[in-house]
Scaffold this active site. Sequence first.
Site, mmCIF file in Angstrom:
data_model
loop_
_atom_site.group_PDB
_atom_site.id
_atom_site.type_symbol
_atom_site.label_atom_id
_atom_site.label_comp_id
_atom_site.label_asym_id
_atom_site.label_seq_id
_atom_site.Cartn_x
_atom_site.Cartn_y
_atom_site.Cartn_z
ATOM 1 N N ASP C 41 0.833 -1.200 0.000
ATOM 2 C CA ASP C 41 0.000 0.000 0.000
ATOM 3 C C ASP C 41 0.875 1.262 0.000
ATOM 4 N N TYR C 43 4.374 3.384 1.838
ATOM 5 C CA TYR C 43 5.518 3.391 2.748
ATOM 6 C C TYR C 43 5.182 4.174 4.011
ATOM 7 N N GLU C 209 -19.590 4.253 25.138
ATOM 8 C CA GLU C 209 -18.524 3.325 25.545
ATOM 9 C C GLU C 209 -19.137 2.237 26.420
ATOM 10 N N ASP C 318 2.560 -4.474 15.419
ATOM 11 C CA ASP C 318 1.179 -4.751 15.820
ATOM 12 C C ASP C 318 0.795 -6.210 15.616
ATOM 13 N N ALA C 326 3.727 2.275 17.702
ATOM 14 C CA ALA C 326 4.728 2.416 16.653
ATOM 15 C C ALA C 326 6.152 2.209 17.165
ATOM 16 N N HIS C 450 15.113 25.738 35.017
ATOM 17 C CA HIS C 450 13.964 26.527 35.448
ATOM 18 C C HIS C 450 13.684 27.595 34.401
HETATM 19 C C1 LIG Z 1 -5.592 6.904 14.477
HETATM 20 C C2 LIG Z 1 -4.387 6.216 14.992
HETATM 21 C C3 LIG Z 1 -3.490 6.896 15.796
HETATM 22 C C4 LIG Z 1 -2.364 6.262 16.290
HETATM 23 N N1 LIG Z 1 -1.513 6.991 17.074
HETATM 24 C C5 LIG Z 1 -0.384 6.395 17.553
HETATM 25 C C6 LIG Z 1 0.542 7.125 18.321
HETATM 26 O O1 LIG Z 1 0.369 8.323 18.578
HETATM 27 N N2 LIG Z 1 1.636 6.490 18.767
HETATM 28 C C7 LIG Z 1 1.871 5.174 18.501
HETATM 29 O O2 LIG Z 1 2.876 4.646 18.948
HETATM 30 N N3 LIG Z 1 1.010 4.458 17.777
HETATM 31 C C8 LIG Z 1 -0.113 5.027 17.286
HETATM 32 N N4 LIG Z 1 -0.974 4.298 16.524
HETATM 33 C C9 LIG Z 1 -0.669 2.879 16.302
HETATM 34 C C10 LIG Z 1 0.388 2.723 15.205
HETATM 35 O O3 LIG Z 1 -0.111 3.258 14.013
HETATM 36 C C11 LIG Z 1 0.754 1.252 15.047
HETATM 37 O O4 LIG Z 1 1.175 0.729 16.286
HETATM 38 C C12 LIG Z 1 1.880 1.075 14.037
HETATM 39 O O5 LIG Z 1 1.504 1.576 12.783
HETATM 40 C C13 LIG Z 1 2.272 -0.393 13.923
HETATM 41 O O6 LIG Z 1 3.305 -0.524 13.004
HETATM 42 P P1 LIG Z 1 3.507 -1.859 12.164
HETATM 43 O O7 LIG Z 1 4.793 -1.646 11.441
HETATM 44 O O8 LIG Z 1 3.386 -3.001 13.060
HETATM 45 O O9 LIG Z 1 2.291 -1.935 11.172
HETATM 46 P P2 LIG Z 1 1.535 -0.943 10.200
HETATM 47 O O10 LIG Z 1 1.919 0.449 10.435
HETATM 48 O O11 LIG Z 1 0.120 -1.307 10.333
HETATM 49 O O12 LIG Z 1 2.093 -1.337 8.771
HETATM 50 C C14 LIG Z 1 1.842 -2.569 8.202
HETATM 51 C C15 LIG Z 1 2.068 -2.454 6.726
HETATM 52 O O13 LIG Z 1 2.069 -3.759 6.173
HETATM 53 C C16 LIG Z 1 1.440 -3.722 4.899
HETATM 54 N N5 LIG Z 1 1.029 -5.083 4.586
HETATM 55 C C17 LIG Z 1 0.126 -5.855 5.243
HETATM 56 N N6 LIG Z 1 0.085 -7.079 4.699
HETATM 57 C C18 LIG Z 1 0.990 -7.086 3.689
HETATM 58 C C19 LIG Z 1 1.421 -8.072 2.763
HETATM 59 N N7 LIG Z 1 0.952 -9.303 2.820
HETATM 60 N N8 LIG Z 1 2.343 -7.745 1.847
HETATM 61 C C20 LIG Z 1 2.858 -6.492 1.787
HETATM 62 N N9 LIG Z 1 2.503 -5.536 2.645
HETATM 63 C C21 LIG Z 1 1.570 -5.833 3.593
HETATM 64 C C22 LIG Z 1 0.321 -2.740 5.096
HETATM 65 O O14 LIG Z 1 -0.090 -2.202 3.862
HETATM 66 C C23 LIG Z 1 0.966 -1.709 6.009
HETATM 67 O O15 LIG Z 1 1.542 -0.651 5.268
HETATM 68 C C24 LIG Z 1 -2.116 4.912 15.993
HETATM 69 C C25 LIG Z 1 -2.998 4.213 15.167
HETATM 70 C C26 LIG Z 1 -4.112 4.844 14.673
HETATM 71 C C27 LIG Z 1 -5.029 4.091 13.799
HETATM 72 C C1 LIG Z 2 14.181 38.914 32.479
HETATM 73 C C2 LIG Z 2 14.879 37.770 33.145
HETATM 74 C C3 LIG Z 2 14.612 36.476 32.730
HETATM 75 C C4 LIG Z 2 15.231 35.414 33.337
HETATM 76 N N1 LIG Z 2 14.934 34.146 32.909
HETATM 77 C C5 LIG Z 2 15.512 33.090 33.509
HETATM 78 C C6 LIG Z 2 15.186 31.764 33.111
HETATM 79 O O1 LIG Z 2 14.351 31.548 32.238
HETATM 80 N N2 LIG Z 2 15.796 30.747 33.727
HETATM 81 C C7 LIG Z 2 16.723 30.940 34.715
HETATM 82 O O2 LIG Z 2 17.241 29.976 35.260
HETATM 83 N N3 LIG Z 2 17.052 32.190 35.122
HETATM 84 C C8 LIG Z 2 16.466 33.253 34.532
HETATM 85 N N4 LIG Z 2 16.793 34.522 34.961
HETATM 86 C C9 LIG Z 2 17.813 34.653 36.010
HETATM 87 C C10 LIG Z 2 17.211 34.387 37.388
HETATM 88 O O3 LIG Z 2 16.184 35.315 37.637
HETATM 89 C C11 LIG Z 2 18.276 34.448 38.456
HETATM 90 O O4 LIG Z 2 19.323 33.559 38.135
HETATM 91 C C12 LIG Z 2 17.716 34.066 39.805
HETATM 92 O O5 LIG Z 2 16.673 34.920 40.182
HETATM 93 C C13 LIG Z 2 18.815 34.083 40.871
HETATM 94 O O6 LIG Z 2 18.270 33.722 42.083
HETATM 95 P P1 LIG Z 2 18.897 34.231 43.450
HETATM 96 O O7 LIG Z 2 18.159 33.529 44.522
HETATM 97 O O8 LIG Z 2 20.356 34.103 43.399
HETATM 98 O O9 LIG Z 2 18.628 35.806 43.513
HETATM 99 P P2 LIG Z 2 17.385 36.743 43.212
HETATM 100 O O10 LIG Z 2 16.286 36.031 42.537
HETATM 101 O O11 LIG Z 2 17.958 37.926 42.556
HETATM 102 O O12 LIG Z 2 16.855 37.102 44.652
HETATM 103 C C14 LIG Z 2 17.621 37.848 45.542
HETATM 104 C C15 LIG Z 2 16.700 38.424 46.595
HETATM 105 O O13 LIG Z 2 17.482 38.953 47.638
HETATM 106 C C16 LIG Z 2 16.866 40.140 48.128
HETATM 107 N N5 LIG Z 2 17.893 40.903 48.818
HETATM 108 C C17 LIG Z 2 19.006 41.464 48.300
HETATM 109 N N6 LIG Z 2 19.740 42.008 49.274
HETATM 110 C C18 LIG Z 2 19.082 41.810 50.442
HETATM 111 C C19 LIG Z 2 19.347 42.123 51.789
HETATM 112 N N7 LIG Z 2 20.468 42.739 52.157
HETATM 113 N N8 LIG Z 2 18.444 41.770 52.729
HETATM 114 C C20 LIG Z 2 17.306 41.132 52.385
HETATM 115 N N9 LIG Z 2 17.004 40.798 51.117
HETATM 116 C C21 LIG Z 2 17.898 41.122 50.160
HETATM 117 C C22 LIG Z 2 16.316 40.774 46.885
HETATM 118 O O14 LIG Z 2 15.266 41.656 47.190
HETATM 119 C C23 LIG Z 2 15.850 39.561 46.091
HETATM 120 O O15 LIG Z 2 14.494 39.284 46.340
HETATM 121 C C24 LIG Z 2 16.159 35.621 34.373
HETATM 122 C C25 LIG Z 2 16.440 36.922 34.817
HETATM 123 C C26 LIG Z 2 15.802 37.979 34.215
HETATM 124 C C27 LIG Z 2 16.087 39.345 34.691
#
Ligand SMILES: Cc1cc2nc3c(=O)[nH]c(=O)nc-3n(C[C@H](O)[C@H](O)[C@H](O)COP(=O)(O)OP(=O)(O)OC[C@H]3O[C@@H](n4cnc5c(N)ncnc54)[C@H](O)[C@@H]3O)c2cc1C
Ligand SMILES: Cc1cc2nc3c(=O)[nH]c(=O)nc-3n(C[C@H](O)[C@H](O)[C@H](O)COP(=O)(O)OP(=O)(O)OC[C@H]3O[C@@H](n4cnc5c(N)ncnc54)[C@H](O)[C@@H]3O)c2cc1C
Lengths: 107, 474, 474
Positions: C41, C43, C209, C318, C326, C450
Amino acid sequence: ADAVEATEGRVFAPPSARRLARELGVNVAAVNGSGPGGRVTDADVRNHAESGGTGETGGEAKASKGPKQVDMSSGKSAVSRREDADGEPAGAGTGGASASAAPSTVE
Amino acid sequence: MVVGDISTGTDVAVIGAGPGGYVAAIRAAQEGLDTTLIERDAYGGVCLNHGCIPSKAFIHGADVAHEAGNAEELGIHADPAVDVAQMQEWKSGVVDRLTGGVEKLCKANGVNLIEGTATFADENKLRVAHGGEGQGSESIEFEHAIVATGSRPMQIPGFDFADDPVLSSRDLLGMEAVPDRLVVVGAGYIGMELSTMLAKLGTDVTVVEMLEDVLPGYEDDVKRIVRKRAEELGIEFHFGEGASAWRESPNGVVVTTETEDGMETEYAGDAVLVAVGREPVTDTLELGAVGLEPDDRGFIETDHQARTDVDSIFAVGDVAGEPMLAHKASKEGIVAAEVAAGEPAALDYQAVPAAVFTEPEIGTVGMTEAEAEEAGFDPVVGQMPFNASGRALTMGESDGFVRVVADEETGFVLGGQIVGPEASELVAELALAIEMGATLEDVAATIHTHPTLAEAVMEAAENAMGTAIHTLNR
Amino acid sequence: MVVGDISTGTDVAVIGAGPGGYVAAIRAAQEGLDTTLIERDAYGGVCLNHGCIPSKAFIHGADVAHEAGNAEELGIHADPAVDVAQMQEWKSGVVDRLTGGVEKLCKANGVNLIEGTATFADENKLRVAHGGEGQGSESIEFEHAIVATGSRPMQIPGFDFADDPVLSSRDLLGMEAVPDRLVVVGAGYIGMELSTMLAKLGTDVTVVEMLEDVLPGYEDDVKRIVRKRAEELGIEFHFGEGASAWRESPNGVVVTTETEDGMETEYAGDAVLVAVGREPVTDTLELGAVGLEPDDRGFIETDHQARTDVDSIFAVGDVAGEPMLAHKASKEGIVAAEVAAGEPAALDYQAVPAAVFTEPEIGTVGMTEAEAEEAGFDPVVGQMPFNASGRALTMGESDGFVRVVADEETGFVLGGQIVGPEASELVAELALAIEMGATLEDVAATIHTHPTLAEAVMEAAENAMGTAIHTLNR
Ligand SMILES: Cc1cc2nc3c(=O)[nH]c(=O)nc-3n(C[C@H](O)[C@H](O)[C@H](O)COP(=O)(O)OP(=O)(O)OC[C@H]3O[C@@H](n4cnc5c(N)ncnc54)[C@H](O)[C@@H]3O)c2cc1C
Ligand SMILES: Cc1cc2nc3c(=O)[nH]c(=O)nc-3n(C[C@H](O)[C@H](O)[C@H](O)COP(=O)(O)OP(=O)(O)OC[C@H]3O[C@@H](n4cnc5c(N)ncnc54)[C@H](O)[C@@H]3O)c2cc1C
């Protein structure tokens, strides 16, 4: 590939350690882990293989748990293998990578 | 001593209630310590009141409006009208809810809250001045103090935030209407986030930046995508120009910039936003009383347990150095509190993730390829472009990529750079991988839900291993 | 043998080019095997053509329109008009791009592509019938075959997809306009995803169901949130009623339902969507020729290496059993290909994450608390509600939570249930945690950006440990 064993129940070993176990013909469930909680590391698997351990399923090993755990081969308890995991730390022999110890290894 | 001065004692006094301070205080109280949190302005600090939270609320609002107004391709025809005053009110509601939550959580954990400005009297005593004049003051004797006084926006010569048309990020986030035209000084992450948001809300934004590109510190291919999208939103960039002066004009302001070789240019706007960086706040503290002196850049130096040179005093968050990020502040706060409680805690994390909420987002963690090389690794890199991601395409997004950096020999994941939809969220998995000492194989072997953007993380790891399915392997 | 029949040989013949088959074929080719992929059928299979991808594209489109039309609180006033035919065209573009990509990737990896229906001749030979009549056929001798024939929507007695007003998910995803009123039979994940999407596009949806709630298999507190939001979108639920018949009416159809004790009710709609589950496709294969017989539910049984009872034949996706997802299909495809290549691969993953793209989303992985107990663990559970998440509030979202289930004794993460914004993405981190054998402490100690939704994962882990900052610990 015939030596590859199925391990049922949860296994607490990273995928890489599990693959190593398969390569070495070790049932990872039989390996005593040296990591936190008994997590199995590569080194644990290697130690286990070197000490001759292979397919035993560790009924007591923390690396695998759960009721479905089936003894695939010998039925020997992993307790008898506990001496194999003689304190080899997690992530041993990993060169310079400081990333080799998980947060929980720091006690 | 002032007459009427009350003196109380506490195990831990925390100064500043931002994400560094309030988190430290809660954890200290959880550890069973008598804990006092002193804040002079607003609970939640910069982050909740003037930073992370209000900026992300506005960015979300701008996104909803912009996306709907630009989805003709999807068959959606809308011409959203944005009432910025109403958006401001909504934003304030969000902020109030969260800052109220912080206060409640502090109380529920048994933290004593004091409003006022704390200054050091000696190594075991703080003076707290309450509110305005005549509101009195009190002394607090402490076993440990945790300084979390944060940072404030930096000013540049000639641009004073006290002048009405010169806006800080805080001023801008308090706006009741969006400016028609805005000059933004600085293309760092705060400048870029706010410029993008404003452009989506209809502002003509002109960005002037001394450096030659946006977002210093990020890799070229990451910057390029964000800059391109910003330009598509109508943002005009002028690089290599520093803002040197401004003057009022009949319809707003005129900002003068200068290149290195003295060429001047003028840009007009309703106002000028200065977003050139942030500086630590230490001048509120009278650090001299305990013999502490900030370093060259104004930070308080700390060790791997967040301790300053004074045994009884810790410093955390923005005041304690880069990266100035809320989650780094919180982590330091937790460690400081635990160390104060006698726990063997330490700042031994491997990586601090960071996000930029631009269009699209950026999420990074750990080492870049260059950093890995510098650190002595032999890095291998894998990449997955979002234009090959099923989920990204169903979201109408195809710019960007996930990149994973690993050690060739061991496979350990060392870092990741993500630019694209939800990059801020996707980076979490790579942060865990890094902390766990996970290998590329571990990430690649983990089943990822289809269709999700997170599959791209798996695929990038596979690409580094030469076993990717949806990209061509090198 | 048919006259004109060509016979070729291949190391690996893969039947079906869905996410099970095409991934298996690419990996087999990467392993250096001569690989032939046969698809009758399109791939990409069901997933790319009629399932995951088109449904998520429509869901995204509906979300954009709905969100913009319901953001007055944010100060956004819009009344989006949706042109469903145009959305359909956009969706088809996305599908074409991805299926074209699959074909290209197969070719780039050196996979031979054959269009036609494959049936088994014997344990090492397939017959492939091309297209329509008179298009000829060919024989393919194989070392290994990987069956990846997938599944098709189940019918219920009295409802035949051949009848125009009786729609399958595939029919519905091909729509050029949304029905004004639709009766949906089945509140499983496909029924719920499509109902939610249609309700957002303006359809009056009535869901009937047989069971007493939506989404069988999910926990009550997860279902409750999704059902509540669906009801707020105007979806009407009737539980405990099975659809028994339908008839045409002057303005559409009338569907009759029956309760267990025989009470009948009638519901009117423009059409009726039947989404009661999917059944494996094996009838295209002539399995009898190799002595294989599907099990009671129609699946081909396989072992931990995706092998069937016939040594030369694997089955994945399957057709090889639950969960019919899969990403599970792709994982099995990879393992089958690697085993065929002689690698020591096995299906030893610890958890298959799953997502439901409702409002809000659901993401789950590993064990629930009850499952952990059943498996012999002493589970500890931690939770973080999104109404305490800064990021969620800035997105105008506060329903839902992240729950983490762990083993009390060791701290090992066993599972997670997330309902809320981006739940489908957030679950990736917990999947990695489970595969890695990470503990609660590992997740809690990892710095999370974080402000992100992913912080809620960390916070839920902390909550389970009794050290949460933003929720009260038990
Ligand atoms: C709607 C839906 C959603 C799904 N979602 C997920 C998911 O999110 N995650 C997941 O892990 N699984 C999911 N599955 C299950 C997944 O599709 C199957 O587990 C997977 O396709 C199995 O793989 P397979 O290689 O065993 O067989 P299949 O994928 O069924 O392939 C078998 C193939 O063999 C061919 N064939 C059959 N007989 C012969 C023959 N005699 N000669 C030559 N060719 C032949 C067929 O044409 C077919 O192409 C889903 C299934 C459905 C229906
Ligand atoms: C815009 C932005 C985005 C960021 N995004 C991320 C991210 O996605 N991931 C990530 O890991 N890090 C991120 N960071 C960095 C992160 O915020 C810092 O690494 C983290 O806050 C450090 O933690 P800390 O406990 O060392 O200090 P802080 O969070 O700076 O806290 C220190 C605290 O001590 C208090 N303080 C200071 N002096 C005194 C004092 N003398 N007495 C009492 N209290 C005091 C302050 O008021 C403050 O509340 C981001 C920073 C910014 C600015």
